[in-house]
Scaffold this motif. Structure first.
Motif, PDB file in Angstrom:
ATOM      1  N   GLY A   1      18.366   5.705 -34.521  1.00 41.13           N
ATOM      2  CA  GLY A   1      18.527   7.136 -34.689  1.00 41.13           C
ATOM      3  C   GLY A   1      17.228   7.912 -34.555  1.00 41.13           C
ATOM      4  O   GLY A   1      17.240   9.129 -34.513  1.00 41.13           O
ATOM      5  N   THR A   2      16.096   7.228 -34.504  1.00 40.75           N
ATOM      6  CA  THR A   2      14.827   7.925 -34.322  1.00 40.75           C
ATOM      7  C   THR A   2      14.316   7.626 -32.921  1.00 40.75           C
ATOM      8  O   THR A   2      14.630   6.599 -32.333  1.00 40.75           O
ATOM      9  CB  THR A   2      13.772   7.481 -35.362  1.00 40.75           C
ATOM     10  N   GLU A   3      13.513   8.535 -32.414  1.00 37.68           N
ATOM     11  CA  GLU A   3      12.997   8.382 -31.068  1.00 37.68           C
ATOM     12  C   GLU A   3      11.868   7.357 -31.051  1.00 37.68           C
ATOM     13  O   GLU A   3      10.999   7.361 -31.916  1.00 37.68           O
ATOM     14  CB  GLU A   3      12.489   9.724 -30.558  1.00 37.68           C
ATOM     15  N   LYS A   4      11.907   6.471 -30.068  1.00 37.65           N
ATOM     16  CA  LYS A   4      10.891   5.436 -29.929  1.00 37.65           C
ATOM     17  C   LYS A   4       9.602   6.085 -29.441  1.00 37.65           C
ATOM     18  O   LYS A   4       9.619   6.892 -28.515  1.00 37.65           O
ATOM     19  CB  LYS A   4      11.371   4.404 -28.911  1.00 37.65           C
ATOM     20  N   PRO A   5       8.469   5.764 -30.066  1.00 35.90           N
ATOM     21  CA  PRO A   5       7.209   6.368 -29.616  1.00 35.90           C
ATOM     22  C   PRO A   5       6.869   5.887 -28.210  1.00 35.90           C
ATOM     23  O   PRO A   5       7.117   4.742 -27.858  1.00 35.90           O
ATOM     24  CB  PRO A   5       6.186   5.880 -30.639  1.00 35.90           C
ATOM     25  N   ALA A   6       6.302   6.793 -27.425  1.00 39.57           N
ATOM     26  CA  ALA A   6       5.964   6.474 -26.040  1.00 39.57           C
ATOM     27  C   ALA A   6       4.761   5.553 -25.990  1.00 39.57           C
ATOM     28  O   ALA A   6       3.888   5.573 -26.862  1.00 39.57           O
ATOM     29  CB  ALA A   6       5.687   7.761 -25.276  1.00 39.57           C
ATOM     30  N   ASP A   7       4.719   4.749 -24.935  1.00 41.49           N
ATOM     31  CA  ASP A   7       3.609   3.840 -24.697  1.00 41.49           C
ATOM     32  C   ASP A   7       2.368   4.678 -24.371  1.00 41.49           C
ATOM     33  O   ASP A   7       2.412   5.539 -23.485  1.00 41.49           O
ATOM     34  CB  ASP A   7       3.962   2.914 -23.526  1.00 41.49           C
ATOM     35  N   PRO A   8       1.263   4.469 -25.080  1.00 44.70           N
ATOM     36  CA  PRO A   8       0.052   5.275 -24.841  1.00 44.70           C
ATOM     37  C   PRO A   8      -0.428   5.201 -23.388  1.00 44.70           C
ATOM     38  O   PRO A   8      -0.935   6.186 -22.847  1.00 44.70           O
ATOM     39  CB  PRO A   8      -0.984   4.684 -25.788  1.00 44.70           C
ATOM     40  N   LYS A   9      -0.256   4.070 -22.757  1.00 48.01           N
ATOM     41  CA  LYS A   9      -0.667   3.909 -21.363  1.00 48.01           C
ATOM     42  C   LYS A   9       0.136   4.860 -20.473  1.00 48.01           C
ATOM     43  O   LYS A   9      -0.417   5.534 -19.610  1.00 48.01           O
ATOM     44  CB  LYS A   9      -0.445   2.453 -20.937  1.00 48.01           C
ATOM     45  N   LEU A  10       1.455   4.938 -20.709  1.00 46.74           N
ATOM     46  CA  LEU A  10       2.300   5.826 -19.918  1.00 46.74           C
ATOM     47  C   LEU A  10       2.012   7.291 -20.226  1.00 46.74           C
ATOM     48  O   LEU A  10       2.034   8.134 -19.325  1.00 46.74           O
ATOM     49  CB  LEU A  10       3.776   5.510 -20.173  1.00 46.74           C
ATOM     50  N   VAL A  11       1.719   7.595 -21.470  1.00 47.53           N
ATOM     51  CA  VAL A  11       1.384   8.970 -21.843  1.00 47.53           C
ATOM     52  C   VAL A  11       0.135   9.422 -21.106  1.00 47.53           C
ATOM     53  O   VAL A  11       0.063  10.549 -20.602  1.00 47.53           O
ATOM     54  CB  VAL A  11       1.215   9.097 -23.381  1.00 47.53           C
TER      55      VAL A  11
ATOM     56  N   ILE B   1      -0.940   8.332 -18.229  1.00 48.45           N
ATOM     57  CA  ILE B   1      -0.590   8.512 -16.808  1.00 48.45           C
ATOM     58  C   ILE B   1       0.113   9.852 -16.602  1.00 48.45           C
ATOM     59  O   ILE B   1      -0.195  10.600 -15.682  1.00 48.45           O
ATOM     60  CB  ILE B   1       0.289   7.343 -16.309  1.00 48.45           C
ATOM     61  N   VAL B   2       1.061  10.171 -17.473  1.00 49.39           N
ATOM     62  CA  VAL B   2       1.790  11.442 -17.373  1.00 49.39           C
ATOM     63  C   VAL B   2       0.825  12.608 -17.527  1.00 49.39           C
ATOM     64  O   VAL B   2       0.906  13.598 -16.788  1.00 49.39           O
ATOM     65  CB  VAL B   2       2.931  11.504 -18.417  1.00 49.39           C
ATOM     66  N   ASP B   3      -0.092  12.519 -18.467  1.00 47.28           N
ATOM     67  CA  ASP B   3      -1.076  13.583 -18.659  1.00 47.28           C
ATOM     68  C   ASP B   3      -1.940  13.765 -17.405  1.00 47.28           C
ATOM     69  O   ASP B   3      -2.238  14.891 -16.996  1.00 47.28           O
ATOM     70  CB  ASP B   3      -1.960  13.303 -19.868  1.00 47.28           C
TER      71      ASP B   3
ATOM     72  N   ILE C   1      -1.102  13.018 -14.278  1.00 45.99           N
ATOM     73  CA  ILE C   1      -0.286  13.591 -13.202  1.00 45.99           C
ATOM     74  C   ILE C   1      -0.059  15.080 -13.446  1.00 45.99           C
ATOM     75  O   ILE C   1      -0.067  15.891 -12.525  1.00 45.99           O
ATOM     76  CB  ILE C   1       1.049  12.832 -13.074  1.00 45.99           C
ATOM     77  N   ALA C   2       0.133  15.462 -14.694  1.00 43.49           N
ATOM     78  CA  ALA C   2       0.381  16.865 -15.020  1.00 43.49           C
ATOM     79  C   ALA C   2      -0.821  17.746 -14.691  1.00 43.49           C
ATOM     80  O   ALA C   2      -0.658  18.946 -14.465  1.00 43.49           O
ATOM     81  CB  ALA C   2       0.737  17.003 -16.501  1.00 43.49           C
ATOM     82  N   GLN C   3      -2.012  17.187 -14.618  1.00 46.89           N
ATOM     83  CA  GLN C   3      -3.214  17.962 -14.334  1.00 46.89           C
ATOM     84  C   GLN C   3      -3.483  18.106 -12.828  1.00 46.89           C
ATOM     85  O   GLN C   3      -4.382  18.825 -12.427  1.00 46.89           O
ATOM     86  CB  GLN C   3      -4.423  17.319 -15.012  1.00 46.89           C
ATOM     87  N   LEU C   4      -2.687  17.419 -11.993  1.00 47.56           N
ATOM     88  CA  LEU C   4      -2.893  17.477 -10.551  1.00 47.56           C
ATOM     89  C   LEU C   4      -2.395  18.806  -9.986  1.00 47.56           C
ATOM     90  O   LEU C   4      -1.440  19.393 -10.499  1.00 47.56           O
ATOM     91  CB  LEU C   4      -2.158  16.330  -9.853  1.00 47.56           C
ATOM     92  N   ASN C   5      -3.030  19.252  -8.864  1.00 46.60           N
ATOM     93  CA  ASN C   5      -2.519  20.438  -8.176  1.00 46.60           C
ATOM     94  C   ASN C   5      -1.477  19.995  -7.154  1.00 46.60           C
ATOM     95  O   ASN C   5      -1.222  18.797  -6.984  1.00 46.60           O
ATOM     96  CB  ASN C   5      -3.656  21.250  -7.540  1.00 46.60           C
TER      97      ASN C   5
END
Length: 191
Positions: free
Chosen positions: A47-57, A59-61, A63-67
């Motif tokens: 019932g609780t959300e699984k914490p995201a893998d720091p490695k994937l976080v 990577i997402v961060d 990618i989000a900074q790319l133009n």
């Protein structure tokens, strides 16, 4: 002399036993130390959300900074690396814009032809209402057509109208049931 040999052998056995015991203890201590250094993960409660893998976080961060140009280049590199086809995706609703001067009617016709037609293969037979004058005949018909029903159950079934007679049956069987029930004064719907 025999006694001296056994005492000598006994001392060798004793020192060998101490050596084996010491090595065993050292190996056990090393195993405990290495297990202690490895982090154990605690399962996440339901019932609780699984914490995201720091490695994937991270990577997402990144990618989000790319133009936009960097994202395009990243997409090309990923397609090449993962051996994905280089096909252009058509956005939803693009067909209406492509029709342009030709009108929207041909585009709508093309979409209807392209969409698979859903053919219903199973049906539901529903007893909507019945003629009170033919209630007894309907109860007998229900008892005969529906497996495992006695007269009391058939009476309760008929009186609980509107109710589902049978579900997930082929069309021909649904038509036969409808025909049999309409002969005895029932109003039947096939859905």
């Amino acid at each position: 002399m025999i006694a001296l040999r056994t005492v000598g052998q006994l001392s060798r056995v004793t020192s060998l036993t101490r050596h084996i015991t010491t090595n065993t203890v050292r190996h056990a201590e090393a195993a405990v130390a290495s297990a202690g250094s490895a982090k154990l993960t605690i399962p996440v409660p339901e019932g609780t959300e699984k914490p995201a893998d720091p490695k994937l976080v991270s990577i997402v961060d990144s990618i989000a900074q790319l133009n936009l140009l960097e994202v395009s280049e990243l997409s090309t590199l990923l397609k090449r690396k993962l051996n994905l086809p280089d096909t252009a995706m058509m956005p939803a609703g693009f067909g209406a814009f492509a029709a342009g001067a030709g009108g929207a009617a041909p585009a709508a016709a093309d979409e209807e032809e392209a969409a698979p037609k859903v053919v219903k293969t199973t049906f539901k037979v529903k007893l909507v209402k019945f003629d009170e004058k033919q209630k007894v005949a309907l109860i007998k018909e229900v008892k005969n057509l529906l497996e495992g029903m006695n007269l009391v159950q058939a009476k309760k079934f008929v009186e609980s109208a509107p109710t589902v007679v049978k579900e997930d049956i082929p069309k021909d069987e649904a038509e036969k049931l409808k025909e049999a029930f309409t002969k005895v004064g029932a109003v039947i719907e096939i859905e």
